[in-house]
Design a protein around this motif. Structure first.
Motif, mmCIF file in Angstrom:
data_model
loop_
_atom_site.group_PDB
_atom_site.id
_atom_site.type_symbol
_atom_site.label_atom_id
_atom_site.label_comp_id
_atom_site.label_asym_id
_atom_site.label_seq_id
_atom_site.Cartn_x
_atom_site.Cartn_y
_atom_site.Cartn_z
ATOM 1 N N ASN A 8 63.566 -43.675 -0.525
ATOM 2 C CA ASN A 8 62.768 -44.639 0.132
ATOM 3 C C ASN A 8 61.653 -45.118 -0.858
ATOM 4 O O ASN A 8 60.976 -43.822 -1.443
ATOM 5 N N VAL A 9 61.025 -46.174 -1.104
ATOM 6 C CA VAL A 9 60.032 -46.375 -1.753
ATOM 7 C C VAL A 9 58.980 -47.370 -1.232
ATOM 8 O O VAL A 9 59.156 -47.928 -0.473
ATOM 9 N N SER A 10 57.654 -47.028 -1.849
ATOM 10 C CA SER A 10 56.539 -47.778 -1.295
ATOM 11 C C SER A 10 56.434 -49.332 -1.467
ATOM 12 O O SER A 10 56.026 -50.288 -0.795
ATOM 13 N N ASP A 11 56.666 -49.492 -3.016
ATOM 14 C CA ASP A 11 56.699 -50.734 -3.275
ATOM 15 C C ASP A 11 57.934 -51.168 -4.180
ATOM 16 O O ASP A 11 58.119 -50.794 -5.328
ATOM 17 N N LEU A 12 58.896 -51.900 -3.456
ATOM 18 C CA LEU A 12 60.261 -52.081 -3.890
ATOM 19 C C LEU A 12 60.095 -52.983 -5.304
ATOM 20 O O LEU A 12 60.885 -52.759 -6.017
ATOM 21 N N GLU A 13 59.355 -53.967 -5.331
ATOM 22 C CA GLU A 13 58.927 -54.603 -6.734
ATOM 23 C C GLU A 13 58.696 -53.718 -7.736
ATOM 24 O O GLU A 13 59.315 -53.875 -8.844
ATOM 25 N N MET A 14 57.812 -52.877 -7.636
ATOM 26 C CA MET A 14 57.337 -51.928 -8.713
ATOM 27 C C MET A 14 58.338 -51.016 -9.062
ATOM 28 O O MET A 14 58.621 -50.684 -10.308
ATOM 29 N N SER A 15 59.093 -50.475 -8.095
ATOM 30 C CA SER A 15 60.258 -49.483 -8.452
ATOM 31 C C SER A 15 61.284 -50.108 -9.218
ATOM 32 O O SER A 15 61.691 -49.572 -10.030
ATOM 33 N N ARG A 16 61.620 -51.531 -8.882
ATOM 34 C CA ARG A 16 62.571 -52.165 -9.449
ATOM 35 C C ARG A 16 62.160 -52.465 -10.993
ATOM 36 O O ARG A 16 63.080 -52.208 -11.816
ATOM 37 N N LYS A 17 60.949 -52.512 -11.342
ATOM 38 C CA LYS A 17 60.585 -52.873 -12.460
ATOM 39 C C LYS A 17 60.821 -51.566 -13.274
ATOM 40 O O LYS A 17 61.179 -51.677 -14.472
ATOM 41 N N PHE A 18 60.190 -50.584 -13.031
ATOM 42 C CA PHE A 18 60.477 -49.135 -13.409
ATOM 43 C C PHE A 18 61.874 -48.773 -14.006
ATOM 44 O O PHE A 18 62.330 -48.319 -14.823
ATOM 45 N N TYR A 19 62.668 -48.564 -12.688
ATOM 46 C CA TYR A 19 64.017 -48.465 -12.645
ATOM 47 C C TYR A 19 64.872 -49.459 -13.671
ATOM 48 O O TYR A 19 66.003 -48.730 -14.209
ATOM 49 N N ASP A 20 64.493 -50.505 -13.546
ATOM 50 C CA ASP A 20 65.459 -51.429 -14.442
ATOM 51 C C ASP A 20 65.162 -50.979 -16.052
ATOM 52 O O ASP A 20 66.075 -51.133 -16.617
ATOM 53 N N THR A 21 64.004 -50.672 -16.300
ATOM 54 C CA THR A 21 63.582 -50.319 -17.608
ATOM 55 C C THR A 21 64.420 -49.006 -18.029
ATOM 56 O O THR A 21 65.067 -48.837 -18.789
ATOM 57 N N LEU A 22 63.907 -48.021 -17.097
ATOM 58 C CA LEU A 22 64.438 -46.547 -17.350
ATOM 59 C C LEU A 22 66.233 -46.660 -17.375
ATOM 60 O O LEU A 22 66.926 -46.029 -18.315
ATOM 61 N N PHE A 23 66.726 -47.252 -16.414
ATOM 62 C CA PHE A 23 68.200 -46.940 -16.252
ATOM 63 C C PHE A 23 68.978 -47.873 -17.043
ATOM 64 O O PHE A 23 70.078 -47.495 -17.650
ATOM 65 N N SER A 24 68.334 -48.899 -17.755
ATOM 66 C CA SER A 24 68.975 -49.791 -18.966
ATOM 67 C C SER A 24 69.241 -48.803 -19.988
ATOM 68 O O SER A 24 70.187 -48.869 -20.778
ATOM 69 N N LEU A 25 68.267 -47.889 -20.360
ATOM 70 C CA LEU A 25 68.097 -46.895 -21.326
ATOM 71 C C LEU A 25 69.162 -45.658 -21.270
ATOM 72 O O LEU A 25 69.761 -45.074 -22.011
ATOM 73 N N LEU A 26 69.388 -45.516 -19.904
ATOM 74 C CA LEU A 26 70.242 -44.332 -19.561
ATOM 75 C C LEU A 26 71.951 -44.735 -19.175
ATOM 76 O O LEU A 26 72.423 -43.994 -18.982
ATOM 77 N N GLY A 27 72.130 -45.946 -19.336
ATOM 78 C CA GLY A 27 73.368 -46.457 -19.342
ATOM 79 C C GLY A 27 73.767 -46.712 -17.879
ATOM 80 O O GLY A 27 75.042 -46.795 -17.641
ATOM 81 N N TYR A 28 72.920 -46.856 -16.875
ATOM 82 C CA TYR A 28 73.177 -47.229 -15.519
ATOM 83 C C TYR A 28 73.203 -48.789 -15.371
ATOM 84 O O TYR A 28 72.458 -49.360 -16.149
ATOM 85 N N SER A 29 74.090 -48.979 -14.642
ATOM 86 C CA SER A 29 74.220 -50.762 -14.592
ATOM 87 C C SER A 29 73.972 -50.934 -12.835
ATOM 88 O O SER A 29 74.062 -50.119 -12.172
ATOM 89 N N LEU A 30 73.392 -52.291 -12.929
ATOM 90 C CA LEU A 30 73.005 -52.621 -11.556
ATOM 91 C C LEU A 30 74.182 -52.671 -10.713
ATOM 92 O O LEU A 30 75.030 -53.234 -11.131
ATOM 93 N N PHE A 31 74.148 -51.878 -9.324
ATOM 94 C CA PHE A 31 75.319 -51.945 -8.546
ATOM 95 C C PHE A 31 75.305 -53.009 -7.272
ATOM 96 O O PHE A 31 76.183 -53.506 -6.974
ATOM 97 N N GLN A 32 74.002 -52.803 -6.669
ATOM 98 C CA GLN A 32 74.042 -53.553 -5.336
ATOM 99 C C GLN A 32 72.367 -54.027 -5.492
ATOM 100 O O GLN A 32 71.644 -53.352 -5.746
ATOM 101 N N GLU A 33 72.286 -55.021 -4.564
ATOM 102 C CA GLU A 33 70.825 -55.624 -4.407
ATOM 103 C C GLU A 33 71.065 -56.346 -3.347
ATOM 104 O O GLU A 33 71.948 -57.024 -2.825
ATOM 105 N N TRP A 34 69.923 -56.337 -2.436
ATOM 106 C CA TRP A 34 69.812 -56.956 -1.143
ATOM 107 C C TRP A 34 68.118 -57.111 -0.651
ATOM 108 O O TRP A 34 67.490 -56.345 -1.678
#
Length: 131
Positions: A8-34
């Motif tokens: 659970n995150v307090s600010d979905l938009e801020m978390s999305r920005k952080f993890y979009d950057t980090l996970f693109s570097l770690l080889g993760y792919s966007l799986f689901q979004e709602w």
């Protein structure tokens, strides 16, 4: 093997920005979004991020409280750790333990430590001892 982890995150938009950057570097792919969340996947495991309902935001999160302290991800090499460190710095993310970086986790682990927008500690590490 872990099937999935949900945070659970307090600010979905801020978390999305952080993890979009980090996970693109770690080889993760966007799986689901709602509207209330998103997830990233690598292999058969995935990590889910969900907006915390307003009724529960006041309690906040602190990694020293009971519960999750941090999440550590594998890096393939010290060069990968360095590249991730630089990219996250360029994205405005503060690197923790700068005085001991990249050996803040000990002499046998080359790693970078940072916090996500909710201050969950994230570690990217490669063991130099082969463990």
């Amino acid at each position: 093997m872990i099937h999935h982890i949900e945070l659970n995150v307090s600010d979905l938009e801020m978390s999305r920005k952080f993890y979009d950057t980090l996970f693109s570097l770690l080889g993760y792919s966007l799986f689901q979004e709602w509207p209330e969340g998103f997830s990233y996947k690598q292999g058969t495991s995935y990590i889910v991020f969900v907006q915390t309902p307003a009724d529960f935001l006041e309690a906040g999160y602190h990694r020293k409280s009971a519960g999750l302290n941090h999440i550590a991800f594998h890096a393939s090499s010290p060069l990968e750790v360095d590249a991730i460190t630089e990219k996250m710095r360029q994205s405005g993310v503060s690197i923790l333990y700068q005085d001991r970086h990249p050996y803040a986790g000990g002499n046998d682990t080359y790693a970078v430590f940072m916090e996500d927008p909710d201050r969950l500690k994230i570690e990217i590490a490669v063991s130099e001892s082969g463990g």
